[in-house]
Design an enzyme around this catalytic site. Structure first.
Site, PDB file in Angstrom:
ATOM      1  N   SER A 172       8.497   5.567 -11.692  1.00  0.00           N
ATOM      2  CA  SER A 172       8.555   5.908 -13.108  1.00  0.00           C
ATOM      3  C   SER A 172       9.985   6.216 -13.544  1.00  0.00           C
ATOM      4  O   SER A 172      10.860   6.513 -12.730  1.00  0.00           O
ATOM      5  CB  SER A 172       7.666   7.121 -13.398  1.00  0.00           C
ATOM      6  OG  SER A 172       8.228   8.291 -12.832  1.00  0.00           O
ATOM      7  N   SER A 203      -1.152  -4.139  -6.379  1.00  0.00           N
ATOM      8  CA  SER A 203      -1.108  -5.449  -7.033  1.00  0.00           C
ATOM      9  C   SER A 203      -1.584  -6.556  -6.100  1.00  0.00           C
ATOM     10  O   SER A 203      -1.142  -6.651  -4.952  1.00  0.00           O
ATOM     11  CB  SER A 203       0.311  -5.753  -7.513  1.00  0.00           C
ATOM     12  OG  SER A 203       0.730  -4.805  -8.460  1.00  0.00           O
ATOM     13  N   GLU A 215      13.040  -5.066  -3.207  1.00  0.00           N
ATOM     14  CA  GLU A 215      12.216  -5.358  -4.383  1.00  0.00           C
ATOM     15  C   GLU A 215      13.068  -5.580  -5.625  1.00  0.00           C
ATOM     16  O   GLU A 215      12.654  -6.273  -6.551  1.00  0.00           O
ATOM     17  CB  GLU A 215      11.249  -4.200  -4.621  1.00  0.00           C
ATOM     18  CG  GLU A 215      10.283  -4.404  -5.752  1.00  0.00           C
ATOM     19  CD  GLU A 215       9.289  -3.254  -5.902  1.00  0.00           C
ATOM     20  OE1 GLU A 215       8.219  -3.468  -6.489  1.00  0.00           O
ATOM     21  OE2 GLU A 215       9.593  -2.148  -5.426  1.00  0.00           O
ATOM     22  N   GLY A 259       0.819  -1.210   0.000  1.00  0.00           N
ATOM     23  CA  GLY A 259       0.000   0.000   0.000  1.00  0.00           C
ATOM     24  C   GLY A 259       0.849   1.254   0.000  1.00  0.00           C
ATOM     25  O   GLY A 259       0.980   1.931   1.030  1.00  0.00           O
TER      26      GLY A 259
END
Length: 378
Positions: free
Chosen positions: A357, A161, A244, A127
């Site tokens: 991004s 996700s 990650e 989240g």
């Protein structure tokens, strides 16, 4: 034979033996843009892995892992991908939250949350992003306040996700009234099966839904479910992002290699390889993938690695449609059935956006890696 080679041979042999019978049909199933495929069956496979000690291989043995070295973890992810084993459904818990708790959680948190992650009995989602606070994560507005021994969470997350399959979410929320940017944030562990949580799937360009928007309206979690100190959430959140982009990306690159090899084979079959421009772009794609692997083995900065692989994969999706030719603009079937190349093209458009991004990654590289002056901000 070295210990790494023995480890590689062990997992290769285990996968050959166990990725059979009812599990054989799962080969190649799932993954980005295809998370809807055989989810229940892939969860059963995940639990089968766990029962044989093949989840969380890099975790310390005291927390249920194998204590595998970096080289052994690389071998695991590569052999898993080479076996065409199904995409994992527990990667957010295993690869993101688990390492975060091991390094930053309390012993009580580790005892409560690590065993069900390792056993794939509780699934997690992340989240972080919000409307207006995606790549600019420090702009989060979701807030949480303490009330009678519990955090009460209000706000909205987006692009979450697998939230529709998860039981828990780690949430970055603002817990200090009047705080701004990186200050006053906390990293909370929030159950999703309680009142005050509304999960709404988002339909993607592929026609499927693997991420969601999540609304918190008075959702509650115990006061002890904060990782690190209250107000220290930014540091913990950044640690999670570091995990990650770890060694599992080498397994991702094996998947990229499979896609590239299949595209080369298609270009030879349909005659597209006769076009010198197509041949040149396929060669550049091969060289780019070799550079990706070399960088991952060397330990390229995570932001640079993410920037590079996301653009490489997006470009491969564009090249795939060029190889397929004009018929690639037509759906494979009604009402909106896509083939693998169309799905690759559409979903890879998101690669340069999710997980930070490209614009944000370039700023991070410039400011934090190269030490250039920070971009002016209002």
């Amino acid at each position: 034979m070295s210990s790494v080679e023995e480890f590689r041979a062990e997992i290769r042999g285990w996968l050959k033996t166990h990725l059979s019978g009812s599990f054989a049909a799962l080969k190649g199933r799932g993954g980005p843009g295809r998370e809807h495929e055989a989810f229940a069956e892939r969860l059963a496979w995940e639990r089968h892995l766990a029962s044989h000690g093949w989840t969380c291989v890099g975790w310390p043995e005291k927390y249920g892992g194998r204590g595998a070295s970096i080289e052994e973890q690389i071998a695991f992810h590569e052999e898993y991908a080479l076996a065409d084993a199904p995409a994992r459904v527990n990667h957010i818990g295993e690869q993101l939250l688990g390492p975060t708790l091991i390094d930053h959680g309390t012993e009580e948190q580790k005892a409560r949350f690590l065993p069900p992650i390792r056993a794939a009995r509780e699934l997690w989602c992340q989240g972080y992003s919000e409307p207006g606070a995606g790549s600019d994560l420090a702009a989060v507005r979701t807030r949480a306040t303490l009330d009678e021994g519990q955090w009460v969470v209000d706000g909205q997350k987006i692009w979450t996700s697998l939230a529709h399959e998860a039981q828990w979410c780690f949430v970055l929320a603002r817990t200090e009234a009047g705080s701004r940017r990186h200050a006053g944030l906390s990293y909370l562990l929030v159950p999703l099966d309680r009142p005050g949580v509304d999960i709404r799937p988002i339909v993607q360009l592929t026609g499927t839904s693997e991420f969601n928007e999540v609304f918190f309206d008075g959702a509650r979690t115990d006061a002890a479910n904060v990782v690190g100190a209250p107000g220290d959430g930014w540091r913990i959140a950044m640690a999670t992002l570091g995990y990650e982009r770890g060694v599992s990306t080498l397994g991702q690159q094996v998947g990229f290699r499979r896609e590239l090899d299949a595209l080369v084979a298609l270009a030879r079959r349909n005659g597209a390889a006769a076009d010198p421009d197509i041949r040149d772009r396929l060669t550049r794609a091969w060289a780019g993938l070799e550079a990706l692997r070399a960088g991952a083995l060397r330990g390229t900065d995570p932001s640079a690695a993410k920037l590079y692989w996301s653009h490489w994969h997006r470009d491969l999706g564009e090249l795939a449609l060029e190889v397929c030719g004009p018929h690639a603009t037509l759906a494979a079937g009604a009402p909106y059935e896509l083939d693998d190349w169309q799905r690759l093209f559409l979903f890879s458009r998101a690669d340069t956006v999710y997980a930070g991004s490209s614009e944000i990654q370039r700023n991070i590289i410039a400011e934090r890696v190269l030490g250039l002056p920070k971009e002016p901000r209002p």
